[in-house]
Scaffold this motif. Structure first.
Motif, PDB file in Angstrom:
ATOM      1  N   LYS B 103       0.829  -1.204   0.000  1.00 20.45           N
ATOM      2  CA  LYS B 103       0.000   0.000   0.000  1.00 20.45           C
ATOM      3  C   LYS B 103       0.872   1.266   0.000  1.00 20.45           C
ATOM      4  CE  LYS B 103      -3.656   1.603   3.043  1.00 20.45           C
ATOM      5  NZ  LYS B 103      -4.360   1.194   4.271  1.00 20.45           N
ATOM      6  N   LEU B 104       2.004   1.182   0.672  1.00 23.67           N
ATOM      7  CA  LEU B 104       2.883   2.352   0.796  1.00 23.67           C
ATOM      8  C   LEU B 104       3.934   2.407  -0.315  1.00 23.67           C
ATOM      9  CD1 LEU B 104       3.284   2.089   4.664  1.00 23.67           C
ATOM     10  CD2 LEU B 104       2.133   3.930   3.473  1.00 23.67           C
ATOM     11  N   GLY B 105       3.888   1.411  -1.208  1.00 19.62           N
ATOM     12  CA  GLY B 105       4.793   1.442  -2.357  1.00 19.62           C
ATOM     13  C   GLY B 105       6.237   1.129  -2.032  1.00 19.62           C
ATOM     14  N   ILE B 106       6.480   0.285  -1.038  1.00 21.12           N
ATOM     15  CA  ILE B 106       7.877  -0.043  -0.687  1.00 21.12           C
ATOM     16  C   ILE B 106       8.127  -1.558  -0.680  1.00 21.12           C
ATOM     17  CG2 ILE B 106       8.521   2.046   0.598  1.00 21.12           C
ATOM     18  CD1 ILE B 106       7.622   0.562   3.168  1.00 21.12           C
ATOM     19  N   SER B 107       7.238  -2.340  -1.316  1.00 19.88           N
ATOM     20  CA  SER B 107       7.422  -3.799  -1.357  1.00 19.88           C
ATOM     21  C   SER B 107       8.777  -4.169  -1.954  1.00 19.88           C
ATOM     22  CB  SER B 107       6.344  -4.457  -2.218  1.00 19.88           C
ATOM     23  OG  SER B 107       5.079  -4.085  -1.758  1.00 19.88           O
ATOM     24  N   ASP B 108       9.184  -3.409  -2.966  1.00 18.84           N
ATOM     25  CA  ASP B 108      10.415  -3.774  -3.673  1.00 18.84           C
ATOM     26  C   ASP B 108      11.676  -3.503  -2.870  1.00 18.84           C
ATOM     27  OD1 ASP B 108       9.577  -1.127  -3.906  1.00 18.84           O
ATOM     28  OD2 ASP B 108      10.844  -0.769  -5.660  1.00 18.84           O
ATOM     29  N   VAL B 109      11.559  -2.792  -1.759  1.00 21.71           N
ATOM     30  CA  VAL B 109      12.761  -2.552  -0.954  1.00 21.71           C
ATOM     31  C   VAL B 109      12.679  -3.262   0.400  1.00 21.71           C
ATOM     32  CG1 VAL B 109      13.332  -0.368  -2.069  1.00 21.71           C
ATOM     33  CG2 VAL B 109      11.847  -0.354  -0.055  1.00 21.71           C
ATOM     34  N   ALA B 110      11.771  -4.247   0.508  1.00 24.91           N
ATOM     35  CA  ALA B 110      11.529  -4.935   1.785  1.00 24.91           C
ATOM     36  C   ALA B 110      12.805  -5.531   2.377  1.00 24.91           C
ATOM     37  CB  ALA B 110      10.474  -6.023   1.592  1.00 24.91           C
ATOM     38  N   ASP B 111      13.719  -5.977   1.519  1.00 26.74           N
ATOM     39  CA  ASP B 111      14.915  -6.662   2.029  1.00 26.74           C
ATOM     40  C   ASP B 111      16.128  -5.738   2.104  1.00 26.74           C
ATOM     41  OD1 ASP B 111      13.543  -9.047   2.337  1.00 26.74           O
ATOM     42  OD2 ASP B 111      13.808  -9.543   0.200  1.00 26.74           O
ATOM     43  N   ARG B 112      15.919  -4.463   1.875  1.00 25.27           N
ATOM     44  CA  ARG B 112      17.066  -3.542   1.946  1.00 25.27           C
ATOM     45  C   ARG B 112      17.203  -2.960   3.351  1.00 25.27           C
ATOM     46  NH1 ARG B 112      16.945   0.216  -3.331  1.00 25.27           N
ATOM     47  NH2 ARG B 112      16.656  -1.432  -4.871  1.00 25.27           N
ATOM     48  N   TYR B 113      18.421  -2.455   3.592  1.00 30.25           N
ATOM     49  CA  TYR B 113      18.680  -1.794   4.874  1.00 30.25           C
ATOM     50  C   TYR B 113      18.383  -0.293   4.721  1.00 30.25           C
ATOM     51  CZ  TYR B 113      20.612  -6.184   6.373  1.00 30.25           C
ATOM     52  OH  TYR B 113      20.727  -7.493   6.713  1.00 30.25           O
ATOM     53  N   PRO B 114      17.966   0.343   5.812  1.00 33.87           N
ATOM     54  CA  PRO B 114      17.550   1.748   5.729  1.00 33.87           C
ATOM     55  C   PRO B 114      18.559   2.660   5.044  1.00 33.87           C
ATOM     56  CG  PRO B 114      16.977   0.870   7.872  1.00 33.87           C
ATOM     57  CD  PRO B 114      17.738  -0.217   7.152  1.00 33.87           C
ATOM     58  N   ALA B 115      19.851   2.440   5.278  1.00 30.58           N
ATOM     59  CA  ALA B 115      20.858   3.335   4.719  1.00 30.58           C
ATOM     60  C   ALA B 115      20.816   3.355   3.194  1.00 30.58           C
ATOM     61  CB  ALA B 115      22.251   2.926   5.194  1.00 30.58           C
ATOM     62  N   ARG B 116      20.248   2.287   2.593  1.00 30.64           N
ATOM     63  CA  ARG B 116      20.214   2.218   1.133  1.00 30.64           C
ATOM     64  C   ARG B 116      18.931   2.806   0.548  1.00 30.64           C
ATOM     65  NH1 ARG B 116      21.447  -2.720  -1.543  1.00 30.64           N
ATOM     66  NH2 ARG B 116      21.278  -1.213  -3.250  1.00 30.64           N
TER      67      ARG B 116
END
Lengths: 177, 219
Positions: B103-116
């Motif tokens: 819903k928030l449009g961040i599924s594709d970065v689910a496995d990334r770390y915040p710094a990235r």
């Protein structure tokens, strides 16, 4: 903006008759101003007399006469566009006069007046936000740009009122000591 | 100070720095204790809760988003989003986490770390984390303060959508434009006092009632 230069500017695009001018002018201003057709005709007559526009052809089937910009009209329009606005800052709202009078009349406590006006500014900003959204929705980015300017004025008004409220509060505290 | 916020409201809290905006949010979230008076959230009197009760209250009833996101850098987005659910003893929250991230449009970065991530993505991850336990109240402290205007607009649109879905939102901001754009109620603080509590008229007005474009009267 005066109607005179609005008319010259619209005729710079293409020849138009009175009703078309009225409709285009109102559309350009996003419905924020309804122009009286009589004023459009009076303006056209003045501009024709001064040689800034001229009638194109003869009257059409319903007596409509289209006007076009003359070279002299084009120069007048260009000169106006090139002239930055200066001169006195316009403080046109009643509030400025209310503030001056209240300073004399309200036993020095301006806070009720200021508090009410603050609400008025907040409401105005809400309405301007709505208008900006609407302008964007309708792809009127030119109008949205103006509304953004008006919103920043709203922010400044609010900041000014907050300063005055703070000042009045400090004065009130001093008075009570 | 006496304030009552109804369920489903979108309230903005404004005021200069040091006026008590953040303190107010912290009191409501049970992060600070009032020296006197009471704070009642969703029928819970926070004074009656002990330390562990308060921790549970914060976890289950309050979602909090901050200006600088406050994600844990050593955890991925998904892991960050799941923390409050794990603390609340809900091990099966993954489905909701994925739903929120979509819903928030961040599924594709689910496995990334915040710094990235970009600031906007980090804030959206923080919103997902705040919502994972379906809080009664979402508190937002300058949620767009560290974002560029585009990401800020996106985050505000998400908060607005949540509000339209029934979420109670209380947002601290010093930005009057943002406050009046999104909140129908604007509370103004100065020196720890409520100096104004404005419920704005939300009816749509015609352009002519809102704006007048001209500098001289017609001859």
């Amino acid at each position: 903006m005066s109607l005179k230069f609005g008319v010259l500017g619209l005729l710079a695009e293409e020849p138009l008759h009175g009703y078309e001018l009225k409709a285009r002018f109102e559309a350009m201003l996003g419905g924020s101003w309804e122009v009286n057709i009589g004023q459009v005709y009076a303006t056209l007559q003045r501009l024709e007399r001064d040689g800034l526009v001229r009638a194109v052809g003869t009257r059409g089937d319903r007596g409509k006469l289209a006007y076009e910009l003359s070279d002299q009209g084009r120069s007048a329009l260009d000169a106006w566009l090139a002239q930055p606005d200066s001169g006195p800052q316009q403080l046109r709202e009643d509030f400025y006069v209310k503030l001056l009078l209240a300073s004399r009349l309200a036993n020095g406590d301006l806070r009720p007046l200021l508090g009410r006006q603050r609400r008025g500014y907040l409401q105005r900003m809400r309405d301007l936000n709505r208008l900006e959204e609407r302008a964007r929705r309708e792809d009127r980015y030119d109008l949205a740009r103006l509304v953004r300017g008006a919103l920043l004025h709203g922010e400044a008004d609010l900041k000014w009122i907050d300063e005055l409220i703070e000042e009045s509060t400090i004065e009130e505290l001093k008075g009570n000591e | 100070m006496s304030l009552e916020i109804a369920a489903g409201e979108f309230t903005a809290v404004m005021g200069p720095s040091g006026s008590g905006k953040s303190t107010l949010l912290n009191l409501i979230a049970g992060l600070d204790q009032p020296s006197s008076g009471t704070v009642v959230v969703a029928d819970t009197d926070l004074r009656r809760l002990g330390e562990s009760g308060l921790a549970r209250f914060r976890r289950e009833r309050i979602g909090f988003i901050f200006q600088f996101f406050h994600l844990l850098p050593s955890l991925t987005v998904l892991e960050n989003v799941l923390i409050p659910a794990q603390l609340a003893g809900r091990p099966n929250a993954s489905a909701r986490a994925f739903e929120l991230m979509a819903k928030l449009g961040i599924s594709d970065v689910a496995d990334r770390y915040p710094a990235r991530l970009s600031g906007g993505q980090q804030q959206r991850a923080a919103i997902a984390r705040a919502l994972i336990n379906q809080p009664a109240l979402l508190l937002a402290d300058e949620p767009t303060g560290a974002l560029d205007s585009r990401s800020g607009e996106l985050v505000m649109k998400l908060l607005q959508d949540l509000h339209h879905g029934g979420q109670t939102v209380m947002m601290v901001t010093h930005d009057a434009k943002l406050a009046t754009r999104h909140a129908a109620r604007v509370i103004s603080l100065a020196d720890g006092q409520v100096v104004d509590d404005a419920r704005l008229d939300t009816a749509d007005r015609g352009p002519a009632e809102v704006l007048r474009i001209r500098t001289e009267e017609l001859a």
